[in-house]
Design an enzyme around this catalytic site. Structure first.
Site, PDB file in Angstrom:
ATOM      1  N   HIS A  66       7.313   5.327  16.376  1.00 33.77           N
ATOM      2  CA  HIS A  66       8.633   6.460  15.420  1.00 33.77           C
ATOM      3  C   HIS A  66       7.410   8.451  16.111  1.00 33.77           C
ATOM      4  O   HIS A  66       8.286   9.135  15.901  1.00 33.77           O
ATOM      5  CB  HIS A  66       8.018   6.588  14.138  1.00 33.77           C
ATOM      6  CG  HIS A  66       8.562   5.445  13.815  1.00 33.77           C
ATOM      7  ND1 HIS A  66       7.736   5.439  12.231  1.00 33.77           N
ATOM      8  CD2 HIS A  66       8.649   4.960  13.835  1.00 33.77           C
ATOM      9  CE1 HIS A  66       8.750   3.847  11.805  1.00 33.77           C
ATOM     10  NE2 HIS A  66       9.044   3.447  12.715  1.00 33.77           N
ATOM     11  N   LEU A  69      -4.803  -0.032   1.117  1.00 38.69           N
ATOM     12  CA  LEU A  69      -5.500   0.046  -0.498  1.00 38.69           C
ATOM     13  C   LEU A  69      -5.324  -0.731  -1.508  1.00 38.69           C
ATOM     14  O   LEU A  69      -5.553  -0.977  -2.579  1.00 38.69           O
ATOM     15  CB  LEU A  69      -5.475   1.969  -0.114  1.00 38.69           C
ATOM     16  CG  LEU A  69      -6.516   2.522  -1.412  1.00 38.69           C
ATOM     17  CD1 LEU A  69      -7.605   2.310  -1.671  1.00 38.69           C
ATOM     18  CD2 LEU A  69      -6.019   3.931  -1.617  1.00 38.69           C
TER      19      LEU A  69
END
Ligand code: APR
Length: 230
Positions: free
Chosen positions: A105, A199
């Protein structure tokens, strides 16, 4: 052994760089159309540069964490059998010591002229009134960050790496943005074992062979230790 790693904003979160879609994420307060599309830049280049100037300045206040460092150890052991693909535009992987790295990106620390397309290093603020050092035109200097609707960098090299991967590991990415969101399935089709390190659960969790839950600064070093012993 060929290992391909894909990282997202979650690997930089514990270094103090906000992610995009978690609470208080980077997109809060800004619309993606305003600051992450060509149209948005054309409409208000100064607003766009201001958004990225703030993020570029923030890099001076953060440092790589144990997850970035652990990936360098894996690269040093595997050499050409290792490739790190990041969706992140920060320079934490480089500062940790990664070399076999693709910024699909783009990078905050590079600028691009929309008139002549020249890409240059950029460690300061960009402004719409800045003129390009090559073509001398102004109103066209932008961060060399890939916006929505634009083609990410090095997709051919990434495709080849996924085809030959034995293990594909996605770290700290929500798996929402294409084409990165399809990398795990592509690697799996070519026979790779796929691991999600995050997470939280993501929309892609069910596609992975193995799930490792927890903060990257703890889970990535533990995973790298396991891989180095295997
Ligand atoms: N450890 C591991 N994972 C974490 C941590 C952490 N400490 N903190 C957050 N995460 C996870 C979140 O659970 C989430 O799945 O990181 C992910 C961050 O997701 P996003 O904010 O969507 O970031 P990312 O997946 O990198 O976004 C991809 O979208 O906006 C575009 O171009 C931008 O590159 C970006 C792309």
């Amino acid at each position: 052994m060929n290992i391909v790693i894909l990282t997202g904003a979650g690997i930089s979160a514990e270094s103090g760089i906000r992610t995009f879609r978690d609470e208080d994420g980077l997109w809060e307060g800004y619309s993606v159309d305003q600051v992450a599309t060509k149209l948005g830049f054309g409409a208000n280049p100064e607003l766009v540069n201001r958004f990225y100037n703030l993020r570029r300045r923030q890099l001076a206040e953060v440092v790589p964490n144990a997850a970035h460092t652990a990936l360098v150890e894996l690269e040093e052991k595997l050499g050409n059998g290792f490739l790190l693909i990041t969706q992140n535009v920060d320079d934490l992987h480089e500062r940790a010591g990664s070399h076999r790295l693709i910024h699909m990106h783009g990078e905050l620390l590079k600028s691009r002229c929309t008139w002549c397309e020249i890409i240059s290093p950029c460690d300061g603020d960009l402004h719409a009134t800045d003129s390009c050092r090559k073509c001398r035109r102004d109103m066209g200097m932008r961060p060399d960050v890939v916006w929505f609707g634009e083609t990410p960098y090095e997709l051919d090299r990434i495709g080849k790496a996924l085809e030959s991967a034995d293990i594909f590991i996605a770290i700290g990415t929500s798996g929402i943005v294409e084409p990165a969101s399809r990398f795990s399935i592509k690697a799996k089709v070519y026979g790779a074992k796929t691991i999600e390190v995050n997470l939280n659960e993501t929309s892609k969790t069910s596609e992975f062979d193995e799930i490792i839950r927890g903060p990257a600064s703890e889970t990535v070093p533990a995973l790298v230790s396991r891989l180095l012993q295997s």
